[in-house]
Design an enzyme around this catalytic site. Structure first.
Site, PDB file in Angstrom:
ATOM      1  N   ARG A   1      31.794   7.725  42.145  1.00  0.00           N
ATOM      2  CA  ARG A   1      30.372   7.124  41.376  1.00  0.00           C
ATOM      3  C   ARG A   1      29.553   6.474  42.622  1.00  0.00           C
ATOM      4  NH1 ARG A   1      32.665   4.417  36.108  1.00  0.00           N
ATOM      5  NH2 ARG A   1      34.156   4.211  37.582  1.00  0.00           N
TER       6      ARG A   1
ATOM      7  N   ASP B   1      28.070  11.088  38.642  1.00  0.00           N
ATOM      8  CA  ASP B   1      28.536  10.325  37.370  1.00  0.00           C
ATOM      9  C   ASP B   1      28.892  11.382  36.654  1.00  0.00           C
ATOM     10  OD1 ASP B   1      28.432   9.475  34.998  1.00  0.00           O
ATOM     11  OD2 ASP B   1      26.442   8.197  35.030  1.00  0.00           O
TER      12      ASP B   1
ATOM     13  N   LYS C   1      49.088  15.446  37.168  1.00  0.00           N
ATOM     14  CA  LYS C   1      49.754  14.416  36.115  1.00  0.00           C
ATOM     15  C   LYS C   1      49.301  13.101  36.039  1.00  0.00           C
ATOM     16  CE  LYS C   1      54.286  12.608  36.211  1.00  0.00           C
ATOM     17  NZ  LYS C   1      54.157  11.473  36.728  1.00  0.00           N
TER      18      LYS C   1
ATOM     19  N   LYS D   1      58.516  19.646  46.839  1.00  0.00           N
ATOM     20  CA  LYS D   1      59.468  18.826  47.676  1.00  0.00           C
ATOM     21  C   LYS D   1      60.122  20.087  48.558  1.00  0.00           C
ATOM     22  CE  LYS D   1      60.042  14.742  45.315  1.00  0.00           C
ATOM     23  NZ  LYS D   1      59.550  13.729  46.376  1.00  0.00           N
TER      24      LYS D   1
ATOM     25  N   GLU E   1      64.927   5.075  41.434  1.00  0.00           N
ATOM     26  CA  GLU E   1      64.063   4.436  42.378  1.00  0.00           C
ATOM     27  C   GLU E   1      64.484   2.817  42.304  1.00  0.00           C
ATOM     28  OE1 GLU E   1      59.785   5.739  42.075  1.00  0.00           O
ATOM     29  OE2 GLU E   1      60.253   5.866  39.985  1.00  0.00           O
TER      30      GLU E   1
ATOM     31  N   ASP F   1      56.831   9.291  32.265  1.00  0.00           N
ATOM     32  CA  ASP F   1      56.540   9.482  33.549  1.00  0.00           C
ATOM     33  C   ASP F   1      57.393  10.205  34.309  1.00  0.00           C
ATOM     34  OD1 ASP F   1      54.940   8.201  35.651  1.00  0.00           O
ATOM     35  OD2 ASP F   1      56.553   7.047  36.316  1.00  0.00           O
TER      36      ASP F   1
ATOM     37  N   HIS G   1      59.146  15.766  36.024  1.00  0.00           N
ATOM     38  CA  HIS G   1      59.852  16.139  37.170  1.00  0.00           C
ATOM     39  C   HIS G   1      61.390  16.432  36.816  1.00  0.00           C
ATOM     40  CE1 HIS G   1      56.500  14.427  39.157  1.00  0.00           C
ATOM     41  NE2 HIS G   1      56.921  13.142  39.034  1.00  0.00           N
TER      42      HIS G   1
HETATM   43  C1  BG6 Z   1      55.366   9.941  39.933  1.00  0.00           C
HETATM   44  C2  BG6 Z   1      55.562   8.832  38.857  1.00  0.00           C
HETATM   45  O1  BG6 Z   1      54.918  10.961  39.342  1.00  0.00           O
HETATM   46  O2  BG6 Z   1      56.374   9.765  40.863  1.00  0.00           O
HETATM   47  C3  BG6 Z   1      55.861   7.455  39.789  1.00  0.00           C
HETATM   48  O3  BG6 Z   1      54.195   8.480  38.273  1.00  0.00           O
HETATM   49  C4  BG6 Z   1      57.075   7.737  40.692  1.00  0.00           C
HETATM   50  O4  BG6 Z   1      56.322   6.360  38.718  1.00  0.00           O
HETATM   51  C5  BG6 Z   1      57.095   8.932  41.565  1.00  0.00           C
HETATM   52  O5  BG6 Z   1      57.371   6.491  41.423  1.00  0.00           O
HETATM   53  C6  BG6 Z   1      58.152   9.370  42.198  1.00  0.00           C
HETATM   54  O6  BG6 Z   1      57.912  10.255  43.212  1.00  0.00           O
HETATM   55  P1  BG6 Z   1      58.820  10.585  44.439  1.00  0.00           P
HETATM   56  O7  BG6 Z   1      58.462  11.518  45.094  1.00  0.00           O
HETATM   57  O8  BG6 Z   1      58.748   8.969  45.419  1.00  0.00           O
HETATM   58  O9  BG6 Z   1      60.249  10.470  44.041  1.00  0.00           O
END
Ligand code: BG6
EC number: 1.1.1.49
Length: 481
Positions: free
Chosen positions: A43, A86, A142, A176, A210, A229, A234
């Site tokens: 923007r 915009d 996503k 990956k 994580e 998430d 994933h």
């Molecule tokens: C994302 C999530 O899709 O993947 C995050 O929104 C998460 O919350 C991330 O931290 C993890 O990805 P990676 O590649 O670091 O394992």
């Protein structure tokens, strides 16, 4: 092959943290096709030059080895342009179209790195100005929707403008290298396939753990939670790659057809089974690697009474001939003891023991991160003399060491694939919708249950109930063995 790659959300976090650095790596590795232009769209009124300076500053925050030198940045920056748009105004799209038409590149990739609530509007506007012709591909980041209905709405909008073959839905886990090696392990080698079934496998565990908390993403995360998430996308994508039948070819639809069948075979949840087979948790203050960290409710922009889950563990089954009765345990969480993404295949123990000792079983660990490798745990004798017990021992393969070549990161791979038009590592709309269909009863059951998530200490492996979930079947999580 000339290409134009357009980033909607050109000043957003995703663009400067992930996409531009990934493109720079592709550029540095000489993998970016010649004749490319990168157009950031946002923007703010600014020139190409100012945008490049801004990006250069942002690049200082990029991981050391991945950071460009001044000289490298100058060369890379020459590909980058900026356009003020915009996104609510039709005129803006005409300006974009004119900019693209003036050169008429062989391929135009439109990457929607904006908030998903803008996707529908952007797609309609692109269609209205004719930016949906054969050379155009659209990449959707996503989260794709919030539930089944919103995902379907986005897919309807995309479908009304683009053919499915033009739609590239990102799940960065599919990019990956370790995840591609999972396909290679299963379908490029004959060794494991005969064992890859209920007769030989006792249970499968997928862990995406994580150490980090939600950081500055509290506002987004609180409306999302770990199930949406990480699990809906994933973890389920990994599950499909583990459980799918061998595809007839390496073509995108042959693979995606098989993945879809797995998603359709997942045991559906009921309100009762959610209570029994799904554990949700939320971190409290604790210690991660010797550092005290706050609890989720004290994170920035998180409501103090939030019921948002930062941890999920669940048990499911794949209802087909290959997998009937084999538990699949999925687990993800923030502020856990390790940063560790792995899939553990626990084989059945020997049917008849002739050696003294524990009766442990073989285990194949597919390591996704931080290392990328395979570990096969076997039982052996040390050779210390008669009467010795069997001892677990590992065959350990580290792909980075084994190949010692420059390996391509997830976003780099996916961006190059989108430019080249390879759909194999992108999610088809029916897969994505089926994943939402399966996840929804969990969301519904939680919405109707005022008790909220179970607390766990930051730096732990989540609520004790997650261990109990696996122990009920007579198993344990890998780190508990
Ligand atoms: C994302 C999530 O899709 O993947 C995050 O929104 C998460 O919350 C991330 O931290 C993890 O990805 P990676 O590649 O670091 O394992």
């Amino acid at each position: 092959m000339s290409f134009d790659l357009v980033f909607f959300g050109g000043t957003g976090d995703l663009t400067w943290r992930k996409l531009m650095p990934a493109l720079f790596q592709a550029f540095r590795h000489g993998k970016l096709p010649e004749g490319g232009r990168i157009l950031a769209v946002a923007r703010d009124e600014q020139t190409d030059e100012r945008y490049r300076e801004w990006l250069k500053e942002r690049f200082r925050e990029v991981d050391g080895a991945k950071r460009p030198s001044d000289e490298e940045f100058e060369k890379f920056a020459a590909l980058i342009h900026y356009l003020c748009m915009d996104l609510s105004k039709p005129d803006s799209y005409q300006t974009l179209k004119d900019w693209l038409d003036a050169r008429n590149a062989d391929t135009v990739v439109l990457y929607l790195a904006t908030s998903p609530h803008l996707f529908t509007g952007i797609c309609h506007q692109l269609g209205a100005v004719g930016l949906n012709h054969d050379k155009v591909r659209v990449v959707l980041e996503k989260p794709l929707g919030h539930d089944l209905a919103s995902a379907q709405e986005i897919n309807r909008a995309v479908r009304s403008v683009f053919a499915e073959s033009q739609a590239f839905r990102i799940d960065h886990y599919l990019g990956k290298p370790s995840v591609q090696n999972l396909m290679a392990l299963r379908f490029g080698n004959a060794l494991f396939e005969p064992l890859w079934r209920r007769e030989s496998i006792a249970n499968i565990q997928i862990t995406l753990a994580e150490r980090l908390g939600v950081g500055t993403r509290g506002a987004f995360y609180d409306g999302t939670g770990a199930l949406r998430d990480m699990i809906q996308n994933h973890a389920l994508q990994l599950l499909t790659m583990i459980a799918m039948e061998p595809p007839s070819s390496n073509d995108a639809d042959a693979i995606r057809d098989e993945k879809l069948k797995v998603l359709r075979s997942l045991k559906p949840f009921t309100p009762e089974s959610v209570g029994r087979d799904v554990v949700r948790g939320q971190y409290r203050a604790g210690n991660v690697e010797g550092v005290s960290v706050p609890g989720y409710l004290d994170e920035v922009k998180v409501p103090p009474d939030s019921h948002c889950e930062t941890f999920v563990a669940l048990r499911t089954e794949v209802n087909n001939w290959r997998w009937a009765g084999v538990p699949f345990y999925l687990r993800t969480g923030k502020r856990l003891a390790e940063r560790d993404a792995q899939i553990v295949i626990n084989f059945r123990p020997v049917p008849h023991k002739i050696f003294p000792g524990g009766g442990q079983a073989n285990r194949l660990v597919i390591k996704l991160q931080p290392e990328d490798g395979l570990e096969l745990q076997l039982l052996a004798q040390k050779g210390t003399g008669a009467g010795e017990q069997l001892t677990p021992v590992s065959l350990d393969l580290d792909f980075d060491k084994a190949f010692a070549t420059q390996r391509v990161g997830a976003y780099e791979r996916l961006l190059l694939d989108a430019i080249a038009g390879r759909l194999n590592l992108f999610v088809r709309s029916d897969e994505q919708e089926q994943a939402w269909r399966w996840v929804e009863p969990i969301l519904d059951a939680w919405a109707a249950d005022a008790s909220g998530p179970r607390p766990y200490s930051a730096g732990s492996w989540g609520p004790a109930a997650a261990s109990a979930l696996v122990a009920r079947d007579g198993f344990s999580w890998a780190e508990e063995q």
